[in-house]
Design a protein around this motif. Structure first.
Motif, PDB file in Angstrom:
ATOM      1  N   PHE A 135       0.816  -1.210   0.000  1.00  0.00           N
ATOM      2  CA  PHE A 135       0.000   0.000   0.000  1.00  0.00           C
ATOM      3  C   PHE A 135       0.855   1.268   0.000  1.00  0.00           C
ATOM      4  O   PHE A 135       0.547   2.230  -0.701  1.00  0.00           O
ATOM      5  N   LYS A 136       1.913   1.286   0.788  1.00  0.00           N
ATOM      6  CA  LYS A 136       2.732   2.487   0.909  1.00  0.00           C
ATOM      7  C   LYS A 136       3.342   2.886  -0.425  1.00  0.00           C
ATOM      8  O   LYS A 136       3.315   4.053  -0.822  1.00  0.00           O
ATOM      9  N   LEU A 137       3.893   1.905  -1.131  1.00  0.00           N
ATOM     10  CA  LEU A 137       4.520   2.195  -2.416  1.00  0.00           C
ATOM     11  C   LEU A 137       3.487   2.586  -3.462  1.00  0.00           C
ATOM     12  O   LEU A 137       3.673   3.562  -4.206  1.00  0.00           O
ATOM     13  N   LEU A 138       2.379   1.854  -3.524  1.00  0.00           N
ATOM     14  CA  LEU A 138       1.365   2.130  -4.537  1.00  0.00           C
ATOM     15  C   LEU A 138       0.679   3.472  -4.289  1.00  0.00           C
ATOM     16  O   LEU A 138       0.373   4.209  -5.238  1.00  0.00           O
ATOM     17  N   TYR A 139       0.443   3.801  -3.036  1.00  0.00           N
ATOM     18  CA  TYR A 139      -0.190   5.088  -2.740  1.00  0.00           C
ATOM     19  C   TYR A 139       0.716   6.255  -3.128  1.00  0.00           C
ATOM     20  O   TYR A 139       0.253   7.251  -3.694  1.00  0.00           O
ATOM     21  N   THR A 370       9.580   3.879   2.844  1.00  0.00           N
ATOM     22  CA  THR A 370       8.724   3.351   3.913  1.00  0.00           C
ATOM     23  C   THR A 370       8.171   1.976   3.593  1.00  0.00           C
ATOM     24  O   THR A 370       7.596   1.319   4.474  1.00  0.00           O
ATOM     25  N   ASN A 371       8.326   1.521   2.356  1.00  0.00           N
ATOM     26  CA  ASN A 371       7.805   0.202   2.005  1.00  0.00           C
ATOM     27  C   ASN A 371       8.571  -0.913   2.703  1.00  0.00           C
ATOM     28  O   ASN A 371       8.012  -1.944   3.042  1.00  0.00           O
ATOM     29  N   ARG A 372       9.873  -0.720   2.923  1.00  0.00           N
ATOM     30  CA  ARG A 372      10.673  -1.765   3.544  1.00  0.00           C
ATOM     31  C   ARG A 372      11.633  -1.246   4.629  1.00  0.00           C
ATOM     32  O   ARG A 372      11.942  -1.954   5.572  1.00  0.00           O
ATOM     33  N   LEU A 373      12.108   0.007   4.487  1.00  0.00           N
ATOM     34  CA  LEU A 373      13.224   0.456   5.308  1.00  0.00           C
ATOM     35  C   LEU A 373      12.801   1.298   6.510  1.00  0.00           C
ATOM     36  O   LEU A 373      13.136   0.997   7.645  1.00  0.00           O
ATOM     37  N   PHE A 374      12.074   2.412   6.270  1.00  0.00           N
ATOM     38  CA  PHE A 374      11.816   3.402   7.300  1.00  0.00           C
ATOM     39  C   PHE A 374      10.384   3.308   7.806  1.00  0.00           C
ATOM     40  O   PHE A 374       9.461   2.941   7.073  1.00  0.00           O
ATOM     41  N   PRO A 376       7.054   5.263   8.724  1.00  0.00           N
ATOM     42  CA  PRO A 376       6.498   6.528   8.206  1.00  0.00           C
ATOM     43  C   PRO A 376       6.602   7.684   9.193  1.00  0.00           C
ATOM     44  O   PRO A 376       6.859   8.821   8.781  1.00  0.00           O
ATOM     45  N   THR A 377       6.428   7.414  10.477  1.00  0.00           N
ATOM     46  CA  THR A 377       6.508   8.493  11.466  1.00  0.00           C
ATOM     47  C   THR A 377       7.916   9.057  11.558  1.00  0.00           C
ATOM     48  O   THR A 377       8.102  10.284  11.630  1.00  0.00           O
ATOM     49  N   ASN A 378       8.925   8.203  11.555  1.00  0.00           N
ATOM     50  CA  ASN A 378      10.311   8.673  11.614  1.00  0.00           C
ATOM     51  C   ASN A 378      10.668   9.519  10.399  1.00  0.00           C
ATOM     52  O   ASN A 378      11.305  10.571  10.519  1.00  0.00           O
ATOM     53  N   MET A 379      10.245   9.058   9.226  1.00  0.00           N
ATOM     54  CA  MET A 379      10.546   9.818   8.011  1.00  0.00           C
ATOM     55  C   MET A 379       9.799  11.144   7.993  1.00  0.00           C
ATOM     56  O   MET A 379      10.313  12.155   7.515  1.00  0.00           O
ATOM     57  N   TYR A 380       8.581  11.158   8.519  1.00  0.00           N
ATOM     58  CA  TYR A 380       7.805  12.393   8.626  1.00  0.00           C
ATOM     59  C   TYR A 380       8.544  13.420   9.481  1.00  0.00           C
ATOM     60  O   TYR A 380       8.618  14.612   9.136  1.00  0.00           O
ATOM     61  N   LEU A 381       9.101  12.986  10.601  1.00  0.00           N
ATOM     62  CA  LEU A 381       9.831  13.888  11.490  1.00  0.00           C
ATOM     63  C   LEU A 381      11.106  14.404  10.825  1.00  0.00           C
ATOM     64  O   LEU A 381      11.459  15.586  10.962  1.00  0.00           O
ATOM     65  N   ILE A 382      11.805  13.528  10.098  1.00  0.00           N
ATOM     66  CA  ILE A 382      13.034  13.957   9.411  1.00  0.00           C
ATOM     67  C   ILE A 382      12.728  15.011   8.352  1.00  0.00           C
ATOM     68  O   ILE A 382      13.418  16.037   8.248  1.00  0.00           O
ATOM     69  N   LEU A 383      11.684  14.788   7.572  1.00  0.00           N
ATOM     70  CA  LEU A 383      11.323  15.754   6.532  1.00  0.00           C
ATOM     71  C   LEU A 383      10.845  17.070   7.136  1.00  0.00           C
ATOM     72  O   LEU A 383      11.024  18.137   6.525  1.00  0.00           O
ATOM     73  N   SER A 384      10.255  17.033   8.323  1.00  0.00           N
ATOM     74  CA  SER A 384       9.837  18.284   8.980  1.00  0.00           C
ATOM     75  C   SER A 384      11.050  19.141   9.329  1.00  0.00           C
ATOM     76  O   SER A 384      11.045  20.363   9.127  1.00  0.00           O
ATOM     77  N   VAL A 385      12.094  18.503   9.839  1.00  0.00           N
ATOM     78  CA  VAL A 385      13.322  19.241  10.159  1.00  0.00           C
ATOM     79  C   VAL A 385      13.941  19.828   8.891  1.00  0.00           C
ATOM     80  O   VAL A 385      14.396  20.983   8.879  1.00  0.00           O
ATOM     81  N   ILE A 386      13.948  19.062   7.814  1.00  0.00           N
ATOM     82  CA  ILE A 386      14.525  19.541   6.548  1.00  0.00           C
ATOM     83  C   ILE A 386      13.762  20.754   6.036  1.00  0.00           C
ATOM     84  O   ILE A 386      14.359  21.739   5.586  1.00  0.00           O
ATOM     85  N   ASN A 387      12.445  20.722   6.137  1.00  0.00           N
ATOM     86  CA  ASN A 387      11.662  21.833   5.602  1.00  0.00           C
ATOM     87  C   ASN A 387      11.788  23.085   6.464  1.00  0.00           C
ATOM     88  O   ASN A 387      11.794  24.205   5.934  1.00  0.00           O
TER      89      ASN A 387
END
Length: 499
Positions: A135-139, A370-374, A376-387
């Protein structure tokens, strides 16, 4: 690539339909923005009125999502809903070419948003049911239509506007939108779980769970009666003494089968047995008092059956996504005006292209990682810091190359988190409640989008600088990190409601 090989044809049709829908949705908004001056002169409207009319597309797309999610769950008519949504959207775009009054324009813009919401929520519900662990990849792939439509559709409209009028351009856009009808009609998802057993069952469960569900499905469709008839003990009047022992064995076997059937039904329907000792506790006294008031009892039972009662920290996830839409709307609406304020029109085109590349990269990378490695919540937090860092640099450093690079990073971060929001919900709530909770999240984020666009424009008008708008957006973006960090820190497993 191995995971994509296991995707069912129904999932592929859903992804393609959602890709085309997202590209035409954002493309329609952009095209109307290109035609806003010509339409204002023809319809005798102000820019503020046109802005409200454009906002109706986004408003009804978000605000009607929870209602459509509930209706989809109650009446599982997939192709009918897709047909209704495609017809509403395409007919509204075509009829916009013939509009002569503002009142009619308001109605048609609202229908565009409702049609988009019907199609999107229906496709999302089916993709959640059939995609399983993919689902994560297809979405994420299905949302890649946003950056494509954001760049290609306005370019097509600009070229057509040099030859045709704005009404003719809308007719061309309406002709493109009608392609959603055959795309929606190609989707015919079967309700039989056996049709999707080869694709991991369609909801990410193990093969043993699918086998159990198939057994339950067979019993519902008539096998249960045959099973009960075969399991009834047969007593022969002529040989009562000789078959007495066999009779006891058959009765015992029948009781075991009935108990197994009850256990299977409880597991599939997620029924938790009630402990008799709980009736002696103090909460049971309160529940008995509620029985005298039927309405109150139903409200309490309805609240306790929701995901928000079992997962209270889910509210912070929705608030974080609301703040993201606040940022998205302000950044999306005033990126090009800020670029024009600093540099030439030619350089603004490159900044817009850089933002589109970041947008596309963020959506694809969010699904892949997020399909296999990360998580979603952790990646969301990382992208928030980047932005936050990107928008702060873009607001304080008035250089073209800084704006060029930061627009790409902001586009990557904002679009990536737009994909990750539903993925966090997917990993947090039970599978059957995903469409409804995402609908609630869209509703709240629609309010955030309205507030973000208005606040960003008001700040720019008061301070006479779009740089101040981006500085404020960077500060507000810290709230997206804080709200998402709360469930990450205080709730290891939101799906169980443990804090």
């Amino acid at each position: 690539m191995d995971c994509l090989m296991s995707v069912s044809p129904a999932c592929i049709s859903l992804v393609l339909t959602m890709f085309l829908l997202s590209s035409l949705h954002i493309g329609t908004v952009k095209v109307i923005g290109v035609l806003v001056s010509d339409m204002s002169n023809s319809l005798q409207t102000t820019s503020a009125e046109m802005g409200i009319e454009i906002g109706l597309i986004i408003a009804f797309y978000f605000l009607t999502a929870p209602v459509i999610g509930v209706v989809n769950t109650r009446w599982n008519q997939i192709r009918l809903f897709l047909l209704i949504g495609a017809m509403l959207k395409s007919c509204a775009v075509v009829l916009m070419a013939f509009v002569t009054t503002n009142a009619v324009a308001f109605i048609l813009f609202a229908l565009m948003g409702i049609g988009t919401s019907i199609m999107w929520m229906t496709c999302l519900k089916e993709l959640n049911r059939l995609a399983g662990e993919n689902f994560k990849l297809l979405y994420s792939l299905s949302t890649c239509g946003y950056p494509v439509g954001m760049t290609l559709v306005p370019l097509l409209a600009t070229g057509l506007l040099d030859v045709y009028s704005w009404r003719d351009v809308l007719l061309f856009l309406g002709a493109l939108t009608t392609h959603l009808i055959p795309c929606g009609m190609t989707i015919k998802a079967s309700m039989d779980p056996r049709d999707h057993a080869q694709y991991d069952g369609g909801d990410g469960r193990s093969q043993s769970d699918i086998t159990s569900e198939m057994g339950l499905y067979q019993r519902v469709h008539g096998s249960e009666d045959r099973f009960d008839q075969d399991s009834v003990p047969r007593l022969d009047n002529d040989n009562n003494d000789s078959e007495n022992g066999d009779t006891h064995k058959e009765v015992h076997q029948h009781d075991q089968c009935s108990q197994t059937k009850q256990d299977l039904t409880r597991r599939d329907l997620k029924i938790t047995p009630i402990d008799d000792d709980d009736h002696d506790d103090e909460p049971s006294t309160k529940c008995s008092n509620l029985q005298s008031n039927g309405l109150t009892r139903k409200l309490v039972e309805g609240w306790r059956s929701t995901e928000f009662y079992s997962n209270p920290l889910l509210v912070f996830v929705i608030l974080s996504y609301c703040m993201l839409e606040f940022i998205y709307t302000g950044w999306h609406a005033f990126l090009l005006p800020k670029a024009l304020q600093r540099t030439s029109e030619r350089n603004t085109v490159f900044i817009a292209l850089s933002a589109a590349i970041g947008n596309l990269s963020g959506r694809i990378s969010s699904g892949v990682l997020t399909n296999r490695l990360f998580d979603p919540t952790n990646m969301y937090l990382i992208l928030s810091v980047i932005n936050v860092a990107s928008m702060a640099c873009d607001g304080f450093l008035s250089y073209y190359f800084v704006s060029l690079m930061m627009s790409c990073f902001s586009g990557l971060s904002i679009a990536g988190r737009a994909v990750l929001g539903p993925l966090v919900i997917k990993s947090t709530v039970s599978n059957e409640n995903v469409p409804l909770i995402i609908g609630v999240m869209y509703f709240v984020s629609g309010l955030g989008a309205f507030l973000g666009g208005y606040s960003a424009g008001l700040i720019a008008d008061c301070l006479s600088s779009y740089d101040a708008t981006f500085k404020i957006l960077a500060i507000v973006d810290m709230l997206t990190f804080i709200f998402m960090a709360v469930p990450k820190i205080f709730g290891r497993n939101l799906s169980t409601g443990k804090v």
